[in-house]
Write a protein that holds these residues in place. Structure first.
Motif, PDB file in Angstrom:
ATOM      1  N   GLN A  33      -1.879   4.539 -10.875  1.00  0.00           N
ATOM      2  CA  GLN A  33      -3.115   4.390 -10.100  1.00  0.00           C
ATOM      3  C   GLN A  33      -4.055   3.377 -10.742  1.00  0.00           C
ATOM      4  O   GLN A  33      -4.634   2.524 -10.061  1.00  0.00           O
ATOM      5  CB  GLN A  33      -3.814   5.756  -9.967  1.00  0.00           C
ATOM      6  CG  GLN A  33      -3.022   6.780  -9.162  1.00  0.00           C
ATOM      7  CD  GLN A  33      -2.204   7.684 -10.071  1.00  0.00           C
ATOM      8  OE1 GLN A  33      -1.728   7.267 -11.137  1.00  0.00           O
ATOM      9  NE2 GLN A  33      -2.016   8.922  -9.646  1.00  0.00           N
ATOM     10  N   SER A  72       0.837  -1.209   0.000  1.00  0.00           N
ATOM     11  CA  SER A  72       0.000   0.000   0.000  1.00  0.00           C
ATOM     12  C   SER A  72       0.863   1.247   0.000  1.00  0.00           C
ATOM     13  O   SER A  72       0.383   2.340   0.309  1.00  0.00           O
ATOM     14  CB  SER A  72      -0.917  -0.014   1.234  1.00  0.00           C
ATOM     15  OG  SER A  72      -0.146  -0.073   2.430  1.00  0.00           O
ATOM     16  N   ASP A  73       2.138   1.125  -0.341  1.00  0.00           N
ATOM     17  CA  ASP A  73       3.055   2.264  -0.346  1.00  0.00           C
ATOM     18  C   ASP A  73       2.569   3.328  -1.329  1.00  0.00           C
ATOM     19  O   ASP A  73       1.981   3.030  -2.369  1.00  0.00           O
ATOM     20  CB  ASP A  73       4.458   1.821  -0.744  1.00  0.00           C
ATOM     21  CG  ASP A  73       5.070   0.867   0.273  1.00  0.00           C
ATOM     22  OD1 ASP A  73       4.580   0.853   1.419  1.00  0.00           O
ATOM     23  OD2 ASP A  73       6.013   0.149  -0.076  1.00  0.00           O
ATOM     24  N   SER A  74       2.848   4.584  -0.999  1.00  0.00           N
ATOM     25  CA  SER A  74       2.436   5.691  -1.858  1.00  0.00           C
ATOM     26  C   SER A  74       3.259   5.712  -3.138  1.00  0.00           C
ATOM     27  O   SER A  74       4.367   5.143  -3.207  1.00  0.00           O
ATOM     28  CB  SER A  74       2.613   7.018  -1.126  1.00  0.00           C
ATOM     29  OG  SER A  74       3.987   7.310  -0.946  1.00  0.00           O
ATOM     30  N   GLU A  86       6.693   7.155  -2.556  1.00  0.00           N
ATOM     31  CA  GLU A  86       7.647   6.215  -1.950  1.00  0.00           C
ATOM     32  C   GLU A  86       8.195   5.254  -2.993  1.00  0.00           C
ATOM     33  O   GLU A  86       9.402   4.978  -3.046  1.00  0.00           O
ATOM     34  CB  GLU A  86       6.969   5.427  -0.832  1.00  0.00           C
ATOM     35  CG  GLU A  86       6.660   6.232   0.416  1.00  0.00           C
ATOM     36  CD  GLU A  86       5.889   5.404   1.429  1.00  0.00           C
ATOM     37  OE1 GLU A  86       6.351   5.340   2.592  1.00  0.00           O
ATOM     38  OE2 GLU A  86       4.850   4.827   1.076  1.00  0.00           O
TER      39      GLU A  86
END
Length: 280
Positions: free
Chosen positions: A266, A235-237, A240
């Protein structure tokens, strides 16, 4: 304290492989396992930490690692219901394959890097690998059946960065293998040249000659493959993930990702998550 295993613990006379599936213990291992045989190891479900002599690697579902005889290791589950598949192989089998297929030199079981080689399989590729393993498990345990499993699998891993002609220099194969490591591709083309151990202009000309790609193109392909794995397994951005790829500029990261995968990061993440819930 390290423990030791021998190939004779798993293989009877005339056998070339042993296939095992195991639920991985979540407790931190007290030591490493030393072996006199190689293992093809892949994570079928969950998340897992692979401990090695000098480092540790976090693995997600679909990761496949080629543990050489010299790679003392230990495993620790990092999620519930973590399941790994381990293919124990006769060392003589692996020695024979590289003698007859020198194009595999410096890759997979024959990697010369400090860490063992690791690749990732997406959901469909992992399903195909598991089906092939099931057929292998039902077969005779001889060298012919083992090679019938291994060689097609290795062939599926050969892409534009490692399909080197026989006259390509060894250092180029080593650089291609090394550039799959985040520690290398974060440095971009400079990391590729450093792994090659040659001057950047010479590396660039040679890569173009044998691969039809520049070091930057090879590195960016590895970066985007890594980014796709991170998007689907964490779930890292995006910031990141882009930074870990060595691309702190998000706009540039988006452009590269879309060029390689045909959609934005996305959309890629959402599409993969939907596939997990409703597989095609």
């Amino acid at each position: 304290m390290n423990s030791q295993l021998r190939v004779s613990d798993f293989l009877k006379s005339g056998e070339a492989f042993h296939l095992a599936r195991a639920s991985i213990d979540p407790r931190r291992p007290k030591g490493l396992i030393e072996r006199d045989f190689p293992i093809l190891l892949w994570l079928q479900n969950g998340r897992m930490r692979l401990y090695l002599e000098e480092t540790r690697l976090d693995m997600v579902e679909g990761d496949v690692v080629f543990l050489r005889q010299s790679d003392a290791h230990a495993l620790q589950a990092r999620a519930d219901e973590t399941l790994a598949v381990m293919l124990v192989l006769d060392p003589a089998l692996i020695d024979g394959i590289i003698l007859r297929h020198p194009g595999l030199e410096a890759r997979y079981f024959w990697a010369t890097s400090r860490e063992p080689a690791m690749v990732h399989r997406d959901m469909r590729q992992l399903a195909a690998l598991n089906q092939a393993a099931l057929r292998l498990d039902r077969s005779r345990r001889d060298a012919h059946e083992a090679e019938a499993f291994l060689l097609p699998f290795l062939a599926t891993l050969r892409d534009g960065t490692n399909q080197l002609p026989p006259d390509a220099p060894d250092w180029l194969a080593i650089a291609c293998a090394a550039s799959e490591d985040p520690k290398v591709f974060r440095e971009g083309a400079a990391g590729f040249a450093r792994a090659a151990g040659r001057a950047h202009p010479h590396v660039s000309r040679t890569a173009r000659r044998y691969l039809g790609k520049s070091p930057s193109e090879i590195v960016n392909s590895n970066r985007m493959a890594y980014a796709a794995r991170r998007l689907t397994s964490t779930s890292d951005s995006l910031a990141e993930i882009a930074a870990d790829c060595g691309i702190p500029n998000l706009s540039h990261f988006h452009k590269l990702f879309r060029a390689h995968h045909g959609m934005t990061p996305q959309r890629y993440r959402k599409a993969h998550q939907r596939d997990l819930v409703q597989p095609g």
